[in-house]
Design an enzyme around this catalytic site. Structure first.
Site, PDB file in Angstrom:
ATOM      1  N   ASP A  73       0.836  -1.201   0.000  1.00 44.64           N
ATOM      2  CA  ASP A  73       0.000   0.000   0.000  1.00 44.64           C
ATOM      3  C   ASP A  73       0.872   1.253   0.000  1.00 44.64           C
ATOM      4  O   ASP A  73       1.958   1.243   0.572  1.00 44.64           O
ATOM      5  CB  ASP A  73      -0.906  -0.027   1.239  1.00 44.64           C
ATOM      6  CG  ASP A  73      -2.102   0.908   1.102  1.00 44.64           C
ATOM      7  OD1 ASP A  73      -2.283   1.508   0.021  1.00 44.64           O
ATOM      8  OD2 ASP A  73      -2.853   1.036   2.087  1.00 44.64           O
TER       9      ASP A  73
ATOM     10  N   HIS B 132       2.841   3.248  -9.033  1.00 39.81           N
ATOM     11  CA  HIS B 132       2.620   1.816  -9.281  1.00 39.81           C
ATOM     12  C   HIS B 132       3.844   1.205  -9.987  1.00 39.81           C
ATOM     13  O   HIS B 132       4.234   0.082  -9.704  1.00 39.81           O
ATOM     14  CB  HIS B 132       1.369   1.609 -10.135  1.00 39.81           C
ATOM     15  CG  HIS B 132       0.090   1.939  -9.410  1.00 39.81           C
ATOM     16  ND1 HIS B 132      -0.162   1.551  -8.114  1.00 39.81           N
ATOM     17  CD2 HIS B 132      -1.025   2.623  -9.807  1.00 39.81           C
ATOM     18  CE1 HIS B 132      -1.363   1.967  -7.729  1.00 39.81           C
ATOM     19  NE2 HIS B 132      -1.904   2.630  -8.746  1.00 39.81           N
TER      20      HIS B 132
ATOM     21  N   SER C 180      -7.210  -6.099  -5.836  1.00 40.10           N
ATOM     22  CA  SER C 180      -8.330  -6.684  -5.079  1.00 40.10           C
ATOM     23  C   SER C 180      -9.604  -6.652  -5.913  1.00 40.10           C
ATOM     24  O   SER C 180      -9.702  -5.926  -6.913  1.00 40.10           O
ATOM     25  CB  SER C 180      -8.550  -5.895  -3.784  1.00 40.10           C
ATOM     26  OG  SER C 180      -9.303  -4.737  -4.048  1.00 40.10           O
TER      27      SER C 180
ATOM     28  N   ASN D 101     -10.756  -3.236  -6.334  1.00 36.49           N
ATOM     29  CA  ASN D 101      -9.974  -2.270  -7.122  1.00 36.49           C
ATOM     30  C   ASN D 101     -10.612  -1.919  -8.472  1.00 36.49           C
ATOM     31  O   ASN D 101     -10.216  -0.947  -9.117  1.00 36.49           O
ATOM     32  CB  ASN D 101      -8.534  -2.766  -7.345  1.00 36.49           C
ATOM     33  CG  ASN D 101      -7.660  -2.649  -6.109  1.00 36.49           C
ATOM     34  OD1 ASN D 101      -6.696  -3.393  -5.945  1.00 36.49           O
ATOM     35  ND2 ASN D 101      -7.980  -1.722  -5.214  1.00 36.49           N
TER      36      ASN D 101
ATOM     37  N   GLU E 128       1.254 -13.600  12.609  1.00 39.01           N
ATOM     38  CA  GLU E 128       1.706 -12.370  13.255  1.00 39.01           C
ATOM     39  C   GLU E 128       1.479 -11.231  12.269  1.00 39.01           C
ATOM     40  O   GLU E 128       1.444 -11.449  11.046  1.00 39.01           O
ATOM     41  CB  GLU E 128       3.203 -12.468  13.587  1.00 39.01           C
ATOM     42  CG  GLU E 128       3.545 -13.568  14.580  1.00 39.01           C
ATOM     43  CD  GLU E 128       3.126 -13.225  16.011  1.00 39.01           C
ATOM     44  OE1 GLU E 128       3.287 -12.060  16.403  1.00 39.01           O
ATOM     45  OE2 GLU E 128       2.643 -14.125  16.714  1.00 39.01           O
TER      46      GLU E 128
END
Ligand code: FPP
Length: 238
Positions: free
Chosen positions: A26, A43, A71, A74, A205
């Site tokens: 991101d 990008h 995604s 998107n 995690e």
């Protein structure tokens, strides 16, 4: 890749028990904006980071690296930005496939990639077929991916086979052939999962960093792995 931040600079096998890392990449847009450049520029630099981090994952001995590239949400972005991202994907596969083959990297796509443009589907399937036997590291790229949709698809397949148990659903996920997810990283300071690997993250995690994706380097990945190594994982026990 510069010598100062490539995998060689951090050196050695850093994986320390980590088999599978996933990253929500991101901050490309903000990175570009800070430089008064169009989002496409961010990008493009983001793809350079993909390349560097994939090489680092391989040299650090990770079995799998899963990257959230596009995604299912998107599609709501402006058409020209979607076209830029698809163009970068084409270029990436075209230019990096030989390196994957040479470095024993298997390319895998998760998500409903069949809904992408036919030429991309063809490139993806060719790249997956040509790297299917590679065994060092799997680079899994999430395209047209949404975790809730993936779980629903998996549950439907499990039901069709007669058993809706956690194990049966897990066996039908797009990631079924990858090791369990150990560590999930998100760049750019956002603290959310955005419909990425919701099932797989059950015991993973988490590592969040303010670094914008185009600025992320092999050294940041190494830092995340080092922190992971110092955490005690309990998997619900004590
Ligand atoms: C988030 O940044 C990034 C994306 C939506 C796409 C990630 C894609 C790439 C790194 C390039 C394509 C990848 C491959 C494998 C070819 P953002 O645009 O949402 O950034 P912002 O939140 O700062 O606006």
């Amino acid at each position: 890749m510069s010598a100062s931040n490539g995998p060689d600079a951090v050196g050695g096998t850093a994986a320390g028990g980590v088999r599978h890392v996933a990253i929500i990449m991101d901050g490309n847009g903000r990175w570009a904006k800070k430089r008064f450049m169009p989002r496409a520029f961010g990008h493009k630099r983001g793809v350079d980071t993909v390349r560097e981090v994939a090489r680092a994952a391989r040299s650090m001995g990770l079995e799998a690296l899963t990257l959230y590239a596009f995604s299912s949400e998107n599609w709501k972005r402006p058409e020209d930005e979607i076209a830029d991202l698809m163009g970068l994907l084409r270029t990436f596969i075209r230019s990096d496939l030989d390196e994957f083959i040479a470095n024993n990297i298997r390319l895998k796509i998760i998500g409903d990639y069949q809904a992408l443009a036919p030429d991309i589907v063809e490139m993806i399937e060719d790249a997956m077929a040509r790297t299917a036997g590679n065994s060092a590291t799997t680079l899994a790229i999430a395209l047209n991916y949404g975790s809730q949709q993936e779980i629903a698809r998996a549950a439907a397949r499990a039901a069709a086979k007669g058993a809706i148990t956690a194990e049966a659903i897990e066996a039908e996920l797009d990631t079924a052939d990858l090791p369990p997810l150990d560590l999930l990283i998100r760049t750019s300071g956002e603290i959310r999962l955005s419909n990425f690997l919701l099932w797989q993250a059950a015991y993973a995690e988490m590592w969040f960093t303010d670094v914008l994706w185009p600025d992320f380097t092999a050294t940041h990945l190494k830092d995340a792995l080092d922190q992971f190594a110092s955490r005690e994982r309990r998997f619900g026990g004590r």
